[in-house]
Design a protein around this motif. Structure first.
Motif, PDB file in Angstrom:
ATOM      1  N   GLU A 241       0.776  -1.842  -0.373  1.00  0.00           N
ATOM      2  CA  GLU A 241      -0.167  -0.046  -0.025  1.00  0.00           C
ATOM      3  C   GLU A 241       0.935   0.708   0.122  1.00  0.00           C
ATOM      4  N   LEU A 242       2.156   0.991  -0.091  1.00  0.00           N
ATOM      5  CA  LEU A 242       3.179   2.282   0.473  1.00  0.00           C
ATOM      6  C   LEU A 242       3.787   2.316  -0.437  1.00  0.00           C
ATOM      7  N   GLY A 243       3.647   1.661  -1.663  1.00  0.00           N
ATOM      8  CA  GLY A 243       4.185   1.428  -2.544  1.00  0.00           C
ATOM      9  C   GLY A 243       5.699   0.662  -2.566  1.00  0.00           C
ATOM     10  N   ILE A 244       6.073  -0.045  -1.539  1.00  0.00           N
ATOM     11  CA  ILE A 244       6.964  -0.919  -1.631  1.00  0.00           C
ATOM     12  C   ILE A 244       6.961  -2.000  -1.914  1.00  0.00           C
ATOM     13  N   ASP A 245       8.044  -2.902  -2.334  1.00  0.00           N
ATOM     14  CA  ASP A 245       8.138  -4.083  -3.164  1.00  0.00           C
ATOM     15  C   ASP A 245       8.897  -4.854  -1.320  1.00  0.00           C
ATOM     16  N   PRO A 246       7.995  -5.319  -1.054  1.00  0.00           N
ATOM     17  CA  PRO A 246       8.013  -6.373   0.293  1.00  0.00           C
ATOM     18  C   PRO A 246      10.033  -7.350  -0.054  1.00  0.00           C
ATOM     19  N   GLY A 247       9.269  -7.669  -1.094  1.00  0.00           N
ATOM     20  CA  GLY A 247      10.840  -8.723  -2.039  1.00  0.00           C
ATOM     21  C   GLY A 247      12.116  -8.243  -2.161  1.00  0.00           C
ATOM     22  N   ALA A 248      12.012  -6.217  -1.353  1.00  0.00           N
ATOM     23  CA  ALA A 248      13.690  -5.629  -2.371  1.00  0.00           C
ATOM     24  C   ALA A 248      13.965  -5.704  -0.873  1.00  0.00           C
ATOM     25  N   ARG A 249      15.254  -5.659  -0.567  1.00  0.00           N
ATOM     26  CA  ARG A 249      16.270  -5.135   0.399  1.00  0.00           C
ATOM     27  C   ARG A 249      16.117  -3.494   0.684  1.00  0.00           C
ATOM     28  N   ALA A 250      16.330  -3.714   1.752  1.00  0.00           N
ATOM     29  CA  ALA A 250      16.637  -2.341   2.475  1.00  0.00           C
ATOM     30  C   ALA A 250      17.461  -2.043   1.836  1.00  0.00           C
TER      31      ALA A 250
END
Length: 267
Positions: A241-250
Motif C-alpha cells: 500500500e505504501l508502494g514498497i516491494d516486500p521482496g526488496a532489500r533494505a
C-alpha cells in the motif's frame, strides 16, 4: 606559543596526531569559527588544531581522555581565558556543562574533532541524540565512516548510520585527508564531514525511535528481504500500500520510504 610535549600516541586510545599545517588550515577554513562562538573540540591531542581554533577568538572547551596530555595542553593554552579543558571520556561527557551563556552562541555549541576511529560511530549517535543543543559538527573520521554517513540508497555503504544521520542532519562530505597528515601514520584514509542538525525537521510527524526500530530491523540481515526482516512490525500488504516491494532489500529504499514505514506502524 608553547606546544604540548612529545607524547607518544597510544594505540588503546586510537591516537593519530594531526601534524599537517595545510590540512589544519583547511579544517579551520571550513569550520570558520567566529569571535565569541562557543566550540567544543573532542580529542585535542597535542593541540595543533586547538591553537588554530583559538586564534579566531572563539570560546573553546576541549575534552581529552588521555591524562598524560592534559599538562601539556594546560601549559600551552590555559593562559587564554576563552579556553577550558575537561579531562574525561567524550562518550560519557555531559555536553550541557559546556553550553555557553553568550548571547552570540544562542545557547548552542559547535563541535569539532579528530575522532578516534574506535569510538566514532557510537559518539556520533550520542551527539545526534543532543542535536537540539548543537549548531553543527565537523569531524575527521575514517573515510569509510564518512562515506556511510553521506551515502545514498542502492549501495553497500547505505545503512543505519547514514539513514539516522540524514534524518537528523544535513550531511556534507567535505574533503579527504591522506595518512601522511598524521603521526603515527594510520593504515586508513580519513575525511572531513559536516553534520548540521535540521533547524526544523523536514519530517516532523515521524518519531525518531520508531524510525530507528524500523531501520535496525530492516538491516538486521542485509541479504534478506523486507518481508523477512520486518516481519512482526509490518505485513506485506501494508508495504504494498505504501508502494514498497516486500521482496526488496533494505539498501534499495530511500530515507522517505523508511519514514513512510515508520509512520504506518502503530505500536
Amino acid at each position: 606559543m608553547n606546544r604540548p610535549s612529545s607524547h607518544r600516541a597510544r594505540k588503546r586510545f586510537g591516537q593519530n596526531f594531526l601534524i599537517d599545517t595545510a590540512v589544519i588550515d583547511r579544517i579551520v577554513a571550513v569550520v570558520n569559527p567566529a569571535k565569541d562562538e562557543h566550540l567544543v573540540e573532542i580529542g585535542p591531542g597535542k593541540g595543533a588544531l586547538t591553537e588554530a581554533l583559538l586564534s579566531s577568538g572563539c570560546h573553546l572547551d576541549v575534552i581529552e581522555l588521555d591524562r598524560d596530555l592534559v599538562p601539556g595542553l594546560l601549559a600551552a593554552f590555559s593562559v587564554n581565558a576563552r579556553f577550558t579543558l575537561h579531562q574525561g571520556d567524550a562518550l560519557t561527557f555531559d555536553y550541557a556543562r559546556a553550553l555557553p551563556d553568550a548571547a552570540e552562541s544562542h545557547g548552542r555549541l559547535r563541535i569539532v574533532g579528530n575522532l578516534p576511529y574506535n569510538i566514532s560511530t557510537p559518539l556520533i549517535f550520542r551527539l545526534l541524540e543532543q542535536s537540539d543543543a548543537i549548531v553543527d559538527m565537523h569531524f575527521m573520521l575514517q573515510k569509510e565512516v564518512v562515506e556511510r554517513l553521506a551515502a545514498s540508497p542502492g549501495g553497500g555503504t547505505w545503512g543505519r548510520l547514514g539513514i539516522m544521520a540524514q534524518f537528523l542532519c544535513k550531511v556534507e562530505q567535505l574533503f579527504d585527508v591522506p595518512p601522511s597528515a598524521f603521526r603515527p601514520i594510520p593504515r586508513v584514509n580519513s575525511a572531513i564531514v559536516r553534520l548540521t542538525p535540521w533547524g526544523e525537521s523536514p519530517w516532523p510527524k515521524c518519531e525518531q525511535a520508531q524510525l530507528h526500530r524500523v531501520v535496525k530491523n530492516a538491516f538486521a540481515q542485509r541479504r534478506k528481504t523486507l518481508r523477512n526482516n520486518l516481519k512482526g512490525l509490518i505485513d506485506t500488504g501494508a508495504l504494498e500500500e505504501l508502494g514498497i516491494d516486500p521482496g526488496a532489500r533494505a539498501e534499495t529504499l530511500n530515507l522517505t520510504q523508511f519514514i513512510d514505514i515508520a509512520k504506518a506502524i502503530h505500536v
